[in-house]
Design a protein around this motif. Sequence first.
Motif, PDB file in Angstrom:
ATOM      1  N   GLN A 186     -45.203 -34.769  11.536  1.00  0.00           N
ATOM      2  CA  GLN A 186     -46.005 -35.777  10.846  1.00  0.00           C
ATOM      3  C   GLN A 186     -47.491 -35.658  11.187  1.00  0.00           C
ATOM      4  O   GLN A 186     -48.342 -35.674  10.292  1.00  0.00           O
ATOM      5  N   SER A 187     -47.800 -35.501  12.463  1.00  0.00           N
ATOM      6  CA  SER A 187     -49.198 -35.378  12.859  1.00  0.00           C
ATOM      7  C   SER A 187     -49.811 -34.082  12.330  1.00  0.00           C
ATOM      8  O   SER A 187     -50.985 -34.051  11.945  1.00  0.00           O
ATOM      9  N   THR A 188     -49.006 -33.010  12.287  1.00  0.00           N
ATOM     10  CA  THR A 188     -49.505 -31.737  11.777  1.00  0.00           C
ATOM     11  C   THR A 188     -49.807 -31.826  10.287  1.00  0.00           C
ATOM     12  O   THR A 188     -50.838 -31.327   9.810  1.00  0.00           O
ATOM     13  N   LEU A 189     -48.920 -32.474   9.531  1.00  0.00           N
ATOM     14  CA  LEU A 189     -49.159 -32.653   8.094  1.00  0.00           C
ATOM     15  C   LEU A 189     -50.402 -33.496   7.850  1.00  0.00           C
ATOM     16  O   LEU A 189     -51.158 -33.240   6.905  1.00  0.00           O
ATOM     17  N   ASP A 190     -50.630 -34.482   8.688  1.00  0.00           N
ATOM     18  CA  ASP A 190     -51.838 -35.315   8.563  1.00  0.00           C
ATOM     19  C   ASP A 190     -53.093 -34.491   8.812  1.00  0.00           C
ATOM     20  O   ASP A 190     -54.092 -34.617   8.085  1.00  0.00           O
ATOM     21  N   LYS A 191     -53.051 -33.623   9.832  1.00  0.00           N
ATOM     22  CA  LYS A 191     -54.215 -32.790  10.133  1.00  0.00           C
ATOM     23  C   LYS A 191     -54.468 -31.759   9.035  1.00  0.00           C
ATOM     24  O   LYS A 191     -55.613 -31.364   8.791  1.00  0.00           O
ATOM     25  N   LEU A 192     -53.386 -31.328   8.378  1.00  0.00           N
ATOM     26  CA  LEU A 192     -53.538 -30.392   7.258  1.00  0.00           C
ATOM     27  C   LEU A 192     -53.943 -31.105   5.970  1.00  0.00           C
ATOM     28  O   LEU A 192     -54.160 -30.464   4.938  1.00  0.00           O
ATOM     29  N   ARG A 193     -54.009 -32.452   6.031  1.00  0.00           N
ATOM     30  CA  ARG A 193     -54.384 -33.297   4.896  1.00  0.00           C
ATOM     31  C   ARG A 193     -53.433 -33.132   3.710  1.00  0.00           C
ATOM     32  O   ARG A 193     -53.844 -33.170   2.545  1.00  0.00           O
ATOM     33  N   LEU A 194     -52.180 -32.964   4.034  1.00  0.00           N
ATOM     34  CA  LEU A 194     -51.146 -32.906   3.002  1.00  0.00           C
ATOM     35  C   LEU A 194     -50.595 -34.325   2.821  1.00  0.00           C
ATOM     36  O   LEU A 194     -49.751 -34.784   3.595  1.00  0.00           O
ATOM     37  N   ARG A 195     -51.083 -35.040   1.810  1.00  0.00           N
ATOM     38  CA  ARG A 195     -50.712 -36.436   1.596  1.00  0.00           C
ATOM     39  C   ARG A 195     -49.587 -36.611   0.586  1.00  0.00           C
ATOM     40  O   ARG A 195     -48.920 -37.645   0.581  1.00  0.00           O
ATOM     41  N   ASP A 196     -49.389 -35.634  -0.270  1.00  0.00           N
ATOM     42  CA  ASP A 196     -48.413 -35.748  -1.338  1.00  0.00           C
ATOM     43  C   ASP A 196     -46.998 -35.780  -0.756  1.00  0.00           C
ATOM     44  O   ASP A 196     -46.625 -34.900   0.026  1.00  0.00           O
ATOM     45  N   PRO A 197     -46.172 -36.795  -1.115  1.00  0.00           N
ATOM     46  CA  PRO A 197     -44.818 -36.884  -0.549  1.00  0.00           C
ATOM     47  C   PRO A 197     -43.936 -35.704  -0.907  1.00  0.00           C
ATOM     48  O   PRO A 197     -43.040 -35.335  -0.135  1.00  0.00           O
ATOM     49  N   ILE A 198     -44.175 -35.078  -2.075  1.00  0.00           N
ATOM     50  CA  ILE A 198     -43.395 -33.899  -2.451  1.00  0.00           C
ATOM     51  C   ILE A 198     -43.693 -32.753  -1.491  1.00  0.00           C
ATOM     52  O   ILE A 198     -42.777 -32.119  -0.953  1.00  0.00           O
ATOM     53  N   ALA A 199     -44.962 -32.499  -1.270  1.00  0.00           N
ATOM     54  CA  ALA A 199     -45.358 -31.416  -0.362  1.00  0.00           C
ATOM     55  C   ALA A 199     -44.895 -31.693   1.068  1.00  0.00           C
ATOM     56  O   ALA A 199     -44.406 -30.791   1.757  1.00  0.00           O
ATOM     57  N   ARG A 200     -45.036 -32.937   1.507  1.00  0.00           N
ATOM     58  CA  ARG A 200     -44.640 -33.289   2.877  1.00  0.00           C
ATOM     59  C   ARG A 200     -43.137 -33.131   3.062  1.00  0.00           C
ATOM     60  O   ARG A 200     -42.669 -32.618   4.093  1.00  0.00           O
ATOM     61  N   GLY A 201     -42.362 -33.563   2.071  1.00  0.00           N
ATOM     62  CA  GLY A 201     -40.915 -33.461   2.184  1.00  0.00           C
ATOM     63  C   GLY A 201     -40.416 -32.029   2.161  1.00  0.00           C
ATOM     64  O   GLY A 201     -39.610 -31.626   3.011  1.00  0.00           O
ATOM     65  N   ILE A 202     -40.916 -31.238   1.214  1.00  0.00           N
ATOM     66  CA  ILE A 202     -40.473 -29.853   1.091  1.00  0.00           C
ATOM     67  C   ILE A 202     -40.908 -29.032   2.302  1.00  0.00           C
ATOM     68  O   ILE A 202     -40.135 -28.235   2.845  1.00  0.00           O
ATOM     69  N   ALA A 203     -42.150 -29.223   2.739  1.00  0.00           N
ATOM     70  CA  ALA A 203     -42.666 -28.472   3.884  1.00  0.00           C
ATOM     71  C   ALA A 203     -41.893 -28.796   5.154  1.00  0.00           C
ATOM     72  O   ALA A 203     -41.594 -27.910   5.966  1.00  0.00           O
ATOM     73  N   THR A 204     -41.537 -30.061   5.325  1.00  0.00           N
ATOM     74  CA  THR A 204     -40.803 -30.465   6.526  1.00  0.00           C
ATOM     75  C   THR A 204     -39.412 -29.849   6.558  1.00  0.00           C
ATOM     76  O   THR A 204     -39.013 -29.233   7.550  1.00  0.00           O
ATOM     77  N   ALA A 205     -38.659 -30.001   5.478  1.00  0.00           N
ATOM     78  CA  ALA A 205     -37.287 -29.485   5.449  1.00  0.00           C
ATOM     79  C   ALA A 205     -37.246 -27.964   5.512  1.00  0.00           C
ATOM     80  O   ALA A 205     -36.342 -27.382   6.124  1.00  0.00           O
ATOM     81  N   SER A 206     -38.216 -27.312   4.887  1.00  0.00           N
ATOM     82  CA  SER A 206     -38.223 -25.847   4.851  1.00  0.00           C
ATOM     83  C   SER A 206     -38.642 -25.234   6.179  1.00  0.00           C
ATOM     84  O   SER A 206     -38.317 -24.073   6.452  1.00  0.00           O
ATOM     85  N   SER A 207     -39.355 -25.993   6.999  1.00  0.00           N
ATOM     86  CA  SER A 207     -39.832 -25.452   8.277  1.00  0.00           C
ATOM     87  C   SER A 207     -39.001 -25.921   9.466  1.00  0.00           C
ATOM     88  O   SER A 207     -38.910 -25.222  10.472  1.00  0.00           O
ATOM     89  N   CYS A 208     -38.402 -27.104   9.382  1.00  0.00           N
ATOM     90  CA  CYS A 208     -37.640 -27.621  10.534  1.00  0.00           C
ATOM     91  C   CYS A 208     -36.392 -28.388  10.108  1.00  0.00           C
ATOM     92  O   CYS A 208     -35.978 -29.324  10.798  1.00  0.00           O
ATOM     93  N   HIS A 209     -35.841 -28.035   8.963  1.00  0.00           N
ATOM     94  CA  HIS A 209     -34.534 -28.487   8.451  1.00  0.00           C
ATOM     95  C   HIS A 209     -34.186 -29.945   8.764  1.00  0.00           C
ATOM     96  O   HIS A 209     -35.007 -30.838   8.612  1.00  0.00           O
TER      97      HIS A 209
END
Length: 458
Positions: A388-411
């Motif tokens: 969550q903190s990493t996504l915030d620092k990357l300024r990825l606010r979109d829930p689609i991007a946050r959800g897909i990136a999270t599951a694809s990187s750490c299941h």
Amino acid sequence: MDTPESCKSEELCTELLQSQTGVTSISTESVTQTLRLRVFGVLHWVVSLGLILATDFLLKKAFAAASIEFPSALFGMFCIFSVLIILDYAVPSAAVAFEKFFEPGIVFIQRWLPLFYVPYLVVLPLSLKEIPASSAIKICLIVVGGWLATLCVTGLTAIGVRKAVKTELLDAEPMEKPSPFSSIEVCAWTGVLLISFAASLVFPTALGTRARTYLPFLLASTVLGYMIGSRLPSSLKKVFHPIIFCAASAELAAIALGFLSKSGLDAVLGYYVTNSSSNPGAGDILMGFLGSVILSFAFAMFKQKKLVKRHAAEIFTSVIISTIFSLYSTAIVGRLLSLEQSLTVSILPRCITVALAVSIVSFFEGANASVTAAAVVVTGLVGANFVQSTLDKLRLRDPIARGIATASSCHGLGTAALSAKEPEALPFCAIAYALNGIFGSILCSIPAFRQSLLAVIG
């Protein structure tokens, strides 16, 4: 029933008795109805879960008999999803009924899902004995650095595609959260733990073999550890994730049993996972649910079918790029760091859920499934704590991007951590979580693709 002395007239006494009788009758009917509902609920749960487990078992037998290397549970997931889609198109009410029928079993699997990963961690000491410390450090670097790189690549890909297609975000179907563990459940498993521990020491071969006699104690120590770990305060969970707490609990139980029985830790861990269907250990019982986890993905994707259809471009493009990047980047960095080929192969599916990751490495000779599971779990733990903190620092606010990136990187572990605070991202996590494993399994089942990975590893 004695007539109260306070009754001054026969009519009053009759009314009072009728009133009391009526209340008793209603109470009895209510209790009976409640018991019937509970019995029906238990039977519904047993049948739905039993059918899922039976389907997984029969598919494994059929694929083994036909010498098919492709994961049988993944094939079953495709079949279930196809049936749901066909029913939804032809007879929507039948699709809903089909989904509702299996709901108790699916909820059970979701509630206990992290527990099924633990056995690989518990027996990890047996697998790591021959791995040098330098190799272990290299694996940690690849896992942590690979998680961050995969998160960035997937998130930025999702944002790029999202800007290109310009689809509006569609509301997702609500996803039910598993119920927390109660004090009664904890007390019950504590009783099982104490009784089975005494039985294991006093009658080590009471059930024919030590593996069978030790099974209740080792299973109770694992389950109880997961329950207690799940009930820890959030501040402690950042340090002691339920999976880590659970694995530590089972490991300490094995150490205690090995010391007091004078059989040693290695022997007890050998009884924990026997890899024998005729003489299973506690770990074998838990890992037996991994196939059912894959089958449950069909229901998760069907529930969000409208979301998948509307945002297919973002989801599929991101997942495909993420999976390919994760596999090849691991192979490349493993070669650059001069990591042993067998270990590099073992950690290739580090970003794929362990239920499918273990199936994927079975395609490669010399792979170590315990190392695979450990790499997957460590990736998930890193993601759960920092995603969550990493996504915030990357300024990825979109829930689609946050959800897909999270599951694809750490299941699954990262998914659970993110969805607890961002429920709007959970559907995309669930979809990507399943698709990432599916696509990775399909790719690695292709001989030419496997050879290309081995060529990169060297």
